[in-house]
Design a protein around this motif. Structure first.
Motif, PDB file in Angstrom:
ATOM      1  N   LEU A   1      -1.634   6.865  -6.417  1.00 37.27           N
ATOM      2  CA  LEU A   1      -3.111   7.055  -6.371  1.00 37.27           C
ATOM      3  C   LEU A   1      -3.584   8.386  -6.741  1.00 37.27           C
ATOM      4  O   LEU A   1      -4.570   8.617  -7.410  1.00 37.27           O
ATOM      5  CB  LEU A   1      -3.793   6.690  -4.836  1.00 37.27           C
ATOM      6  N   PRO A   2      -2.736   9.518  -6.203  1.00 39.35           N
ATOM      7  CA  PRO A   2      -3.296  10.817  -6.463  1.00 39.35           C
ATOM      8  C   PRO A   2      -3.180  11.056  -8.054  1.00 39.35           C
ATOM      9  O   PRO A   2      -3.754  12.018  -8.494  1.00 39.35           O
ATOM     10  CB  PRO A   2      -2.252  11.744  -5.976  1.00 39.35           C
ATOM     11  N   LYS A   3      -2.706  10.020  -8.870  1.00 40.61           N
ATOM     12  CA  LYS A   3      -2.546  10.278 -10.162  1.00 40.61           C
ATOM     13  C   LYS A   3      -3.664   9.665 -11.053  1.00 40.61           C
ATOM     14  O   LYS A   3      -3.376   9.816 -12.332  1.00 40.61           O
ATOM     15  CB  LYS A   3      -1.120  10.115 -10.684  1.00 40.61           C
TER      16      LYS A   3
ATOM     17  N   PHE B   1       0.865  -1.172  -0.002  1.00 35.83           N
ATOM     18  CA  PHE B   1       0.082   0.046  -0.054  1.00 35.83           C
ATOM     19  C   PHE B   1       0.905   1.355   0.032  1.00 35.83           C
ATOM     20  O   PHE B   1       0.397   2.208  -0.722  1.00 35.83           O
ATOM     21  CB  PHE B   1      -1.033   0.179   0.960  1.00 35.83           C
ATOM     22  N   PRO B   2       1.853   1.351   0.589  1.00 41.93           N
ATOM     23  CA  PRO B   2       2.626   2.776   0.566  1.00 41.93           C
ATOM     24  C   PRO B   2       3.078   2.999  -0.711  1.00 41.93           C
ATOM     25  O   PRO B   2       3.083   4.245  -1.040  1.00 41.93           O
ATOM     26  CB  PRO B   2       3.945   2.380   1.641  1.00 41.93           C
TER      27      PRO B   2
ATOM     28  N   GLU C   1       0.052   4.002  -2.650  1.00 41.81           N
ATOM     29  CA  GLU C   1      -0.474   5.317  -2.148  1.00 41.81           C
ATOM     30  C   GLU C   1       0.203   6.368  -2.918  1.00 41.81           C
ATOM     31  O   GLU C   1      -0.762   7.344  -3.076  1.00 41.81           O
ATOM     32  CB  GLU C   1      -0.314   5.296  -0.811  1.00 41.81           C
ATOM     33  N   ALA C   2       1.375   6.062  -3.244  1.00 41.40           N
ATOM     34  CA  ALA C   2       2.022   7.392  -3.757  1.00 41.40           C
ATOM     35  C   ALA C   2       1.697   7.678  -5.188  1.00 41.40           C
ATOM     36  O   ALA C   2       1.691   8.550  -5.863  1.00 41.40           O
ATOM     37  CB  ALA C   2       3.538   7.380  -3.761  1.00 41.40           C
TER      38      ALA C   2
ATOM     39  N   PRO D   1      -9.486   6.673  -7.414  1.00 39.96           N
ATOM     40  CA  PRO D   1      -8.615   6.155  -6.520  1.00 39.96           C
ATOM     41  C   PRO D   1      -9.150   5.139  -5.793  1.00 39.96           C
ATOM     42  O   PRO D   1      -8.382   4.102  -5.154  1.00 39.96           O
ATOM     43  CB  PRO D   1      -7.499   7.142  -6.174  1.00 39.96           C
ATOM     44  N   ILE D   2     -10.378   5.433  -5.093  1.00 40.06           N
ATOM     45  CA  ILE D   2     -11.033   4.691  -4.129  1.00 40.06           C
ATOM     46  C   ILE D   2     -11.056   3.186  -4.595  1.00 40.06           C
ATOM     47  O   ILE D   2     -11.019   2.277  -3.427  1.00 40.06           O
ATOM     48  CB  ILE D   2     -12.420   5.533  -3.825  1.00 40.06           C
TER      49      ILE D   2
END
Lengths: 636, 276
Positions: free
Chosen positions: A14-16, A7-8, A11-12, A20-21
């Protein structure tokens, strides 16, 4: 060895990406079990986007059942959209599960549920992202067993090169049995590696391991025979049938997604199987016999499921839901119980002849009265005899007249184009039918404020049906007939504006046909399409007919030979060694009956016509009525 | 349903829906990985939690009744928040603390209900005048950040562009920023142990139209001083409410409702709903 969460790193990224949910998990009722406490670990995949895959009943049922086993854990994974796929490739992030965000390659089993063949390219993407060799024969002891289930697994031959194993039929009991075989084998120290565990699974008779079978071909390309290539492997592999649905009341705790999905409701299967005998319907043929869930179990499941999920709609699922022997009591009981609570009830898959207005009134009592859907499937009486959809024009007009009279304003009618023996006139008959529906509706309501929508898709001949020998109609003919129908509907001055028309062109049906009735050689085309960028073939914005034709040709696959060619009675079909219980001679006779417009009754209400399933599989019809009542809830 | 008169809007059979007798105001947080929920995702989750918790929510009239839940200024998808607000209309009175616990227990972990009060005053949305934001910037340099912030604060106007649903918009990102400060800390992504050190920007921004969001301020810092963090920031809304002029921070927007409970604000009596 413990497995770190990805996940870490995810996670980086997902903003792109879009939505993303869908990748973060954490759904209500989802489970993340301790990795090290489990011996057998399953990654379950629905090979389509999360929004389609999450609501899938099959995956939810297996997820819950496997996680209830003490030494087994199950997590879910879905197809990632191309935007995330690109980022994962550039960052070296492998295919992950949404529950524990663990790498799929770390699991013992990757179980794929194929509701449709159009998910095959998505499977290849997932395998590739996971770092699992695409071809089964290149996998080592560290790779998961790639296992297919779902309706498409009744002919897994086109993806045989990519699968380690496949199972046919209901998954509940066989998933537990497979887990048990793997647990035992691992507890012995995994003797003999990958081949040994596959041999143990194949030897049980209930798991198909493609690489243990050799296919021989005639010079003209037809199959000569399919035979086991080692001792201890059965000649035929049987489907699985859960006989008592009341013993398997899953899902108990439905997954409630945060992301928006295609079905936002709690669904309960009210029965499995269907013996109406529609000849085009693979689901009806391969899920026999009919096994009803009792009214009291349905009532309990709805109560618990709504409480656990907070959904505001209940869907009563089956292949023809109004056929449940106690559907009237179920409908009235649920409508009484949830009166005034803003809880909607829906009954997908309703036959025109099983529909009655009292039932529809119960279903709309607590909700909207917006639209009703029926599926006559064929536009002319003759066509409906060919497909054994025994619905007369009088049935249809009587039913829709009653619906319009009771306040419904919109009726949807489903049809197919490209059926065996179909002529242009059969398809144009759909326009006449739709006009009669509107005419009758206007008469009974005295209003012009009623509508009818005609929805039509291309027919694809499927394995294990009487049409498995049929020539598929080519896409140009389908498109020409659809165009003529559109003109006939739109051009009508009196009724045209009241009739909506939705259709899919014939091209995706040809690809679906290739993948449905293909043999092992078709795998080369699937691989070529995927390597060329093919993804999400079930989505019109991603599907490319041009790519499929080009890549199939480059792979030496003659698409016409697989689709529009009629098969002889004696031709060995790629799935003949996979047993759905249907007697091959009965299927052939039913195919001959189809061509001669001969209908077959439903064996629930008439004597057995020897389709072969019950004696072959040791099963029997299980229907009510039970005479029990659905109790209203006590007020807390 | 009427079948003869198409000029009248049809109404459903049966009695009209039960009226609202009480409104509760809810402060909730979206934390960790659930910061990736969109506003629509949250509203579906809340509606389901309300059903699971048996909250007597009121429904609108008509053929497709909707629960009476309204949301004020939701944080963007991907941004965490300690201070999101919604209001629920109820058909029977509920104890705020009990509703807080029930709703919190029915929402997925990460959507957490922080505070609930009975609405006794009007216009909660109007009271949300400004927000305090925190941006954690892994891999950024404190010195560069400090210079950029000084230049930004010294400017009268910094025009930025952002793609919105209505197309590319150009607007001033400076005037709405009331305070902006730099410090150092550690990253704290979802469910993780404290990560490597990072630059922290803390700012109070007045709500304006078009809204100036934390990423607009980052864009402005890049424009004035070429300050460009290497990875996307971790953004959290810490608070929103009326601007407290004495502190320069948002005050608790529920203060007025609590004062009204104590009888401290007679002027709000007009807005009291129900007969508690």
């Amino acid at each position: 060895m413990s497995v770190e969460s990805l996940f870490p790193r995810l996670e980086a990224l997902l903003p792109k990406v879009q939505k993303p949910i869908q990748y973060v998990g954490g759904e209500l009722n989802s489970t993340v079990k301790d990795w090290d406490e489990a011996t057998v670990r399953w990654a379950l995949m629905y090979p389509d986007a999360y929004e389609v895959g999450l609501p899938n009943q099959g995956v939810q049922i297996l997820y819950e059942i496997l996680n209830e086993m003490p030494e087994t854990l199950a997590e879910r994974t879905y197809a990632v959209w191309p935007d995330l796929e690109a980022l994962m490739r550039s960052e070296g992030l492998p295919q992950f599960t949404v529950d524990g965000h663990r790498p799929v390659r770390a699991f013992d089993v990757l179980g794929l549920s194929f509701a449709t063949e159009l998910g095959y390219t998505n499977m290849l993407t997932a395998l590739d992202l996971a770092g699992i060799p695409l071809r089964a024969d290149e996998r080592g002891d560290d790779d998961p067993i790639v296992l297919a289930g779902g309706h498409a697994a009744f002919n897994p031959e086109p993806i045989a090169d990519f699968l380690d194993a496949a199972v046919l039929g209901d998954g509940e009991q066989i998933a537990i049995a497979i887990s048990e075989v793997i647990r035992e084998w691992k507890s012995e120290g995994s003797p003999g590696g990958r081949n040994e565990v596959l041999m143990r699974l194949a030897g049980s008779g209930g798991v198909y391991v493609p690489k243990f079978y050799d296919v021989e071909y005639h010079a003209d390309g037809r199959i000569k025979r399919v035979a086991p290539n080692r001792p201890g492997v059965p000649w035929r592999v049987n489907k699985h049938t859960v006989m008592d649905l009341d013993e398997w009341p899953y899902p108990k705790k439905p997954l409630v997604p945060l992301a928006e999905t295609v079905h936002e409701r709690f669904s309960v299967e009210i029965f499995r199987g269907c013996t109406r005998g529609c000849r085009f319907c693979q689901a009806g043929m391969i899920t026999r016999p009919v096994r009803e869930r009792s009214i009291s179990t349905i009532g309990d499941m709805v109560e618990v499921g709504l409480k656990e999920s907070g959904f505001s709609e209940v869907g009563l699922l089956s292949l023809s839901s109004a056929d449940h022997s106690e559907i009237a009591e179920v409908a009235k009981g649920l409508a009484d119980r949830y009166e005034g609570t803003q809880t909607g009830l829906s009954l997908p898959s309703t036959r025109v002849d099983a529909f009655n207005i009292d039932l529809a009134n119960e279903f709309s009592r607590n909700g909207r009265r917006s639209g009703l859907t029926f599926a006559p499937e064929g536009g002319s009486e003759r066509m409906r005899k060919v497909i054994n959809k025994m619905v007369t024009e009088e049935d249809l007009i009587r039913t829709v007249t009653a619906a319009y009279g009771q306040g419904w304003r919109q009726v949807k009618l489903y049809f197919m184009c490209g059926l065996p023996t179909e002529t242009d006139e059969d398809v144009l008959g759909i326009a006449d039918l739709a006009k009669k529906v509107i005419k009758a509706g206007r008469e009974v309501t005295g209003s012009r404020d009623i509508r009818c929508t005609v929805s039509i898709g291309g027919f694809v001949p499927k394995p294990h049906t009487p049409f498995q020998w049929a020539a598929q109609c080519d896409d140009e003919t389908v498109d020409r007939r659809l165009h003529a129908l559109k003109m006939a509907l739109r051009g009508d001055r009196e009724y045209g504006k009241a009739i909506g028309f939705r259709y899919h062109d014939g091209k995706p049906s040809i690809v679906e046909g290739l993948l449905s009735r293909g043999d092992r050689r078709v795998g080369a085309a699937i691989l070529a399409v995927w390597a060329d960028g093919g993804r999400f073939d079930g989505w019109s914005e991603h599907f490319s007919f041009e790519r499929w034709l080009r890549c199939a040709a480059e792979a030496g696959i003659d698409v016409d030979w697989y689709t529009t060619r009629e098969r002889e009675e004696k031709e060995v079909l790629p799935w003949d060694h996979l047993d759905a219980g249907l007697d091959r001679e009965w299927l052939w006779q039913d195919w001959q009956d189809a061509v001669n417009d001969v209908e077959v009754e439903d064996c629930r209400w008439t004597p057995c016509y020897d389709c072969g399933v019950c004696p072959t599989m040791g099963t029997e019809i299980q229907i009510g009525p039970t005479g029990k009542k659905l109790l209203p809830l006590t007020v807390v | 349903m009427r079948k003869d008169d198409s000029t009248l809007k049809p109404v459903p059979d049966g009695p009209p829906p039960a009226p609202v007798v009480q409104r509760l105001r809810v402060r909730y947080a979206k934390r960790g990985r659930l910061r990736f929920t969109s506003h629509r995702d949250i509203s579906r989750a809340v509606e389901r939690a309300v059903r699971r918790a048996d909250v007597p929510v009121a429904f609108s009239a008509g053929f497709s009744p909707h629960p009476k839940i309204s949301y004020a200024g939701a944080a963007p998808t991907g941004v965490a928040s300690e201070a999101e607000y919604l209001e629920i209309g109820l058909t029977s009175p509920c104890d705020p603390e009990r509703l807080r616990a029930d709703l919190d227990g029915s929402l997925p972990p990460g959507l957490d209900v922080v505070d609930v009060v009975v609405a006794r005053t009007g216009g909660l949305a109007d009271r949300l005048e400004c927000s305090a934001w925190e941006l954690r910037l892994p891999g950024a340099e404190t010195g560069l950040a400090t210079v950029a912030v000084e230049k930004f604060l010294a400017a009268d106007r910094v025009e930025v562009e952002r793609m919105t649903k209505k197309g590319l918009r150009r607007f001033d990102a400076r005037a709405a920023v009331l305070t902006l400060a730099v410090s150092e800390g550690t990253t704290r992504t979802a469910g993780q142990k404290p990560g490597p050190s990072c630059v922290i920007l803390r700012m109070v921004v007045r709500h304006a139209v078009p809204a100036v969001r934390p990423d607009d301020v980052l864009t402005a810092l890049r424009l004035v001083a070429d300050f460009a963090p290497p990875v996307p920031p971790e953004v959290t809304r810490l608070a929103q409410g009326p601007l407290d002029e004495s502190t320069g921070e948002p005050a608790d927007p529920f203060d007025l409702d609590r004062d009204a409970t104590r009888g401290g604000d007679p002027g709000s009596a007009d807005h009291v709903v129900g007969d508690l």
